[in-house]
Design a protein around this motif. Structure first.
Motif, short mmCIF file in Angstrom:
data_model
loop_
_atom_site.label_atom_id
_atom_site.label_comp_id
_atom_site.label_asym_id
_atom_site.label_seq_id
_atom_site.Cartn_x
_atom_site.Cartn_y
_atom_site.Cartn_z
N ASP A 2 -1.85 12.13 -5.92
CA ASP A 2 -1.42 10.82 -6.44
C ASP A 2 0.03 10.83 -6.91
OD1 ASP A 2 -1.91 12.38 -8.61
OD2 ASP A 2 -2.67 10.76 -9.86
N SER A 33 -2.83 7.94 -13.74
CA SER A 33 -2.58 7.10 -12.57
C SER A 33 -3.36 7.61 -11.35
CB SER A 33 -1.09 7.11 -12.27
OG SER A 33 -0.84 6.35 -11.12
N ARG A 48 -2.03 2.50 -8.78
CA ARG A 48 -0.69 2.21 -8.26
C ARG A 48 -0.72 1.09 -7.24
NH1 ARG A 48 1.91 7.58 -6.46
NH2 ARG A 48 3.23 6.21 -5.24
N HIS A 52 -0.86 -2.14 -9.16
CA HIS A 52 0.47 -2.44 -9.73
C HIS A 52 1.42 -2.96 -8.65
CE1 HIS A 52 0.50 -1.45 -13.95
NE2 HIS A 52 -0.34 -0.45 -13.71
N THR A 53 1.28 -2.39 -7.46
CA THR A 53 2.16 -2.82 -6.36
C THR A 53 1.89 -4.29 -6.03
OG1 THR A 53 1.92 -0.58 -5.52
CG2 THR A 53 2.93 -2.17 -4.03
#
Ligand SMILES: Nc1ncnc2c1ncn2[C@@H]1O[C@H](COP(=O)(O)OP(=O)(O)O)[C@@H](O)[C@H]1O
Ligand SMILES: Nc1ccn([C@@H]2O[C@H](COP(=O)(O)O)[C@@H](O)[C@H]2O)c(=O)n1
Length: 370
Positions: A72, A263, A268, A271-272
């Motif tokens: 990750d 995370s 992620r 969040h993107t």
């Protein structure tokens, strides 16, 4: 090796216990996670790892195993061999006389330039070296900034400026006979060379350069890995250490009671989506809600509990915990009440109070109305 080494491996020449040395690593990666001015937007310094060792010792194999386990994290791999100087026509005509194992065979200035740029968050172009042509060919390879940068090569510890950039230095220590047999196999099968040329090159350049230039850099290593990629214990420990260092979030240094959620690609990915200007309102709400739910679940995990025993349907006793009672939530009005739904979904029947914080007039007095 310094007196403060932590020895975790056993080899024939040193007093180790099981597979790797951590040479005073703990206090040294102070660049990682160090607050600069402030917090979220400050670019995080990448964790730079150097991996050295003789040719065919298993450096690339070790790097790939580390990269696989750092799934990750964004990882950039830079090979020193990409920075070999191109041979001139004269050198080409006498290629068997050329010493590819000497530090002067590499364009170290360009390597330093690229590494420093990558470290400061820039995209870099890395030459694409062709072992058959003995020169770089087009196109070059673009490398994006990353959380972890791995620099791998026989002589990456030779120049002190490169060493100084590294947060962790690993030396892959594999017996000479194994390195030679792997090299013969690789150079004949993959590089199309004949065995006599491989053996001549080995005795004339590779072995002397190992003794004169590579082996002397072993003393700079924080970690020495015997048996390369076969040493799963060493690789697991290295990956754990990198995770620990990367996990030290900038904000945690300022607020010690802050917990940052670990995370994952899922997190992620969400969040993107919510940062993407093209994302629809519906998707924004959906993925924000999912993220908020994770925050609420994580927060609830920090509340007090007491031990509780229950009897299972099969009659055995299970010792568990009881959630704390008398929970209530406070929703701050005008903040969008964005966490209310997640809290209700996680805590059955929870009572939620409201609080309005507002400013009266221009004198910045803040009143709370509940
Ligand atoms: N533990 C291992 N067992 C068997 N073969 C290996 C092992 N580690 C590496 N090799 C093989 O040896 C060769 C050289 O390994 P590599 O990782 O490319 O070394 P380096 O990067 O140090 O030159 C490759 O063909 C690789 O597949
Ligand atoms: N044109 C070249 C360039 C380099 N070599 C040999 O490669 C070895 C280093 O690569 P590793 O992946 O094994 O670390 C080094 O020993 C050089 O002799 C070459 O043969 N030809």
């Amino acid at each position: 090796m310094g007196p403060d080494s932590i020895n975790l491996l056993q080899t024939s020449t040193r007093v180790h216990f099981s597979g790797l040395h951590l040479n005073g690593l703990e206090g040294r990666d102070s660049k990682i996670g160090q607050p600069t001015t402030s917090t979220e937007n400050a670019p995080r310094q990448p964790f730079i790892i150097g991996v050295a060792g003789g040719a065919s010792s298993g450096k690339t194999t070790v790097c790939n195993m580390i990269i696989d386990q750092l799934h990750d994290q964004r990882v950039a791999l830079v090979n020193q061999e990409s920075f070999y100087y191109d041979l001139t026509d004269d050198e080409m005509s006498l290629v068997h006389e050329y010493n590819f194992d000497h530090p002067d065979a590499f364009d170290t200035e360009n390597l330093l330039f690229c590494l420093e740029n990558l470290k400061s968050g820039k995209v870099i172009d890395i030459p694409n070296y062709d072992f058959r042509a003995h020169k770089s060919i087009l196109p070059s390879r673009k490398v994006n900034p990353a959380d972890v940068i791995i620099l791998e090569g026989i002589l990456v510890f030779h120049d002190h400026r490169l060493r100084d950039l590294m947060n962790m230095k690993i030396f892959v220590d594999t017996d000479a006979d194994l390195r030679l047999s792997r090299r013969i196999r690789r150079d004949t099968l993959e590089k199309g060379r004949d065995i006599k040329a491989v053996l001549d090159q080995y005795s004339k350049f590779v072995k002397p350069a190992f003794d004169d230039f590579i082996l002397p850099t072993k003393k700079y290593a924080d970690i020495i890995i015997p048996r390369g990629g076969d040493n799963h214990v060493a690789i697991d420990l290295i990956v754990q250490h990198i995770h620990t260092k990367l996990g030290q979030h900038q904000l945690c240094k300022i607020y010690p009671n802050l917990n940052v959620i670990h995370s994952t690609f899922q997190i992620r990915g969400m969040h993107t989506i919510i940062r993407d200007a093209q994302t629809s309102k519906h998707d924004f709400i959906f993925y924000s809600d999912r993220l908020i739910r994770l925050v609420v679940e994580q927060g609830l995990g920090h509340l007090p509990f007491k031990e509780k025993q229950v009897v299972t349907p099969t009659g055995s006793v299970y010792t568990g915990v009881d959630f704390c009672k008398r929970l209530c939530g406070i929703s701050v009005i005008r903040s969008g009440e964005s966490m209310e739904n997640a809290l209700r979904a996680c805590c059955k029947g929870i009572k939620i109070g409201k609080i309005l914080i507002h400013r009266e007039g221009d004198n910045a007095n803040i009143s709370k109305l509940a």
